[in-house]
Design a protein around this motif. Structure first.
Motif, short mmCIF file in Angstrom:
data_model
loop_
_atom_site.label_atom_id
_atom_site.label_comp_id
_atom_site.label_asym_id
_atom_site.label_seq_id
_atom_site.Cartn_x
_atom_site.Cartn_y
_atom_site.Cartn_z
N GLU A 98 0.94 -1.24 -0.02
CA GLU A 98 0.01 0.04 0.05
C GLU A 98 0.85 1.33 0.04
N CYS A 99 2.10 1.26 0.76
CA CYS A 99 2.83 2.61 0.92
C CYS A 99 3.53 2.51 -0.45
N THR A 100 4.02 1.54 -0.96
CA THR A 100 4.65 1.65 -2.34
C THR A 100 3.83 2.36 -3.16
N PHE A 101 2.61 1.68 -3.35
CA PHE A 101 1.72 2.24 -4.34
C PHE A 101 1.23 3.40 -4.25
N GLY A 102 1.16 3.83 -2.95
CA GLY A 102 0.88 5.18 -2.54
C GLY A 102 1.85 6.25 -3.18
N ILE A 103 3.10 6.09 -2.98
CA ILE A 103 4.04 6.81 -3.50
C ILE A 103 4.21 6.93 -4.76
N LEU A 104 3.94 5.66 -5.80
CA LEU A 104 3.91 5.92 -7.10
C LEU A 104 2.68 6.56 -7.67
N ARG A 105 1.42 6.49 -6.89
CA ARG A 105 0.29 7.03 -7.33
C ARG A 105 0.58 8.74 -7.23
N ALA A 106 1.40 9.03 -5.99
CA ALA A 106 1.61 10.34 -5.80
C ALA A 106 2.10 11.13 -7.02
N LYS A 107 3.45 10.26 -7.62
CA LYS A 107 4.16 10.80 -8.50
C LYS A 107 3.70 10.60 -9.70
N TRP A 108 2.93 9.49 -10.27
CA TRP A 108 2.54 9.35 -11.47
C TRP A 108 0.83 9.24 -11.62
N ARG A 109 0.41 10.36 -11.82
CA ARG A 109 -1.05 10.77 -11.90
C ARG A 109 -1.97 9.66 -12.38
N LEU A 110 -1.08 8.98 -13.53
CA LEU A 110 -1.98 7.95 -14.37
C LEU A 110 -2.55 6.91 -13.19
N LEU A 111 -1.81 6.49 -12.31
CA LEU A 111 -2.40 5.63 -11.34
C LEU A 111 -3.45 5.75 -10.54
N GLY A 112 -4.01 7.25 -10.46
CA GLY A 112 -5.23 7.93 -9.90
C GLY A 112 -6.49 7.53 -10.54
N LYS A 113 -6.57 6.66 -11.61
CA LYS A 113 -7.54 6.21 -12.23
C LYS A 113 -7.38 4.89 -13.07
N ASP A 114 -8.31 4.34 -13.57
CA ASP A 114 -8.21 3.15 -14.26
C ASP A 114 -7.29 3.38 -15.25
N ILE A 115 -6.20 2.33 -15.59
CA ILE A 115 -5.32 2.62 -16.57
C ILE A 115 -5.86 1.55 -17.88
N VAL A 119 -5.78 0.28 -20.53
CA VAL A 119 -4.85 -0.73 -21.58
C VAL A 119 -4.98 -2.09 -21.19
N SER A 120 -4.57 -3.07 -22.19
CA SER A 120 -4.24 -4.45 -21.60
C SER A 120 -3.78 -4.62 -20.27
N PRO A 121 -4.17 -5.99 -19.38
CA PRO A 121 -3.21 -6.27 -18.47
C PRO A 121 -1.74 -6.36 -18.73
N LYS A 122 -1.45 -6.88 -19.74
CA LYS A 122 0.17 -7.04 -20.16
C LYS A 122 0.56 -5.80 -20.33
N LYS A 123 0.16 -4.68 -20.83
CA LYS A 123 0.61 -3.41 -21.21
C LYS A 123 0.62 -2.64 -19.67
N ALA A 124 -0.29 -2.87 -18.90
CA ALA A 124 -0.49 -2.15 -17.60
C ALA A 124 0.61 -2.59 -16.81
N VAL A 125 0.94 -3.97 -16.90
CA VAL A 125 2.38 -4.53 -15.98
C VAL A 125 3.64 -3.86 -16.36
N VAL A 126 3.58 -3.71 -17.81
CA VAL A 126 4.83 -2.71 -18.32
C VAL A 126 4.94 -1.39 -18.08
N ILE A 127 3.89 -0.76 -17.89
CA ILE A 127 3.57 0.59 -17.61
C ILE A 127 4.01 0.79 -15.97
N ILE A 128 3.43 0.09 -15.14
CA ILE A 128 3.90 0.12 -13.70
C ILE A 128 5.28 -0.27 -13.57
N LYS A 129 5.82 -1.32 -14.12
CA LYS A 129 7.28 -1.66 -14.17
C LYS A 129 8.15 -0.40 -14.38
N CYS A 130 7.92 0.35 -15.54
CA CYS A 130 8.28 1.32 -15.84
C CYS A 130 8.59 2.62 -14.86
#
Length: 121
Positions: free
Chosen positions: A28-45, A47-58
């Motif tokens: 939860e903490c990790t995702f909160g940090i990512l969400r604060a920095k990358w606003r894309l995570l504040g809403k539904d992504i 894209v396909s699940p496979k592409k979402a994994v790549v985006i989050i890894k990036c």
């Protein structure tokens, strides 16, 4: 994954619940940090699940590069950490809301983790 209900706890299950809670806090903490920095995570992504994994890894990779370069001067990171700690303290990190009974397979997987945690403290 759901924790064991408090009415059926033995030492092994209680230990599992503690480990699950620690892992959940970390995620939860990790995702909160990512969400604060990358606003894309504040809403539904959307894209396909496979592409979402790549985006989050990036996002994770870029976050780590920025942290390595800037250290602890990241305001978003500091604010999320403070908010998260306050949430944990205020909520007591009780078990999440329980829905319908979990499937038998999920219970079997949970028991595998209980055994693993007991044998690998």
């Amino acid at each position: 994954m759901r924790p064991f209900p408090s009415r059926v706890l033995n030492p092994a299950r209680e230990y599992f619940n503690e480990r699950l809670s620690r892992a959940r806090k970390c995620i939860e903490c990790t995702f909160g940090i990512l969400r604060a920095k990358w606003r894309l995570l504040g809403k539904d992504i959307e894209v396909s699940p496979k592409k979402a994994v790549v985006i989050i890894k990036c996002m994770c990779l870029l976050h780590n590069i920025i942290r390595e370069k800037d250290g602890n001067s990241d305001v978003d990171y500091c604010n999320v950490m403070i908010d998260q700690r306050n949430n944990w303290e205020n909520e007591g990190m009780d078990h999440p809301a329980r829905g319908a009974n979990s499937l038998q397979r999920a219970k079997e997987i949970r028991n595998v983790y209980v055994d693993y945690f007991l044998n690998n403290p």
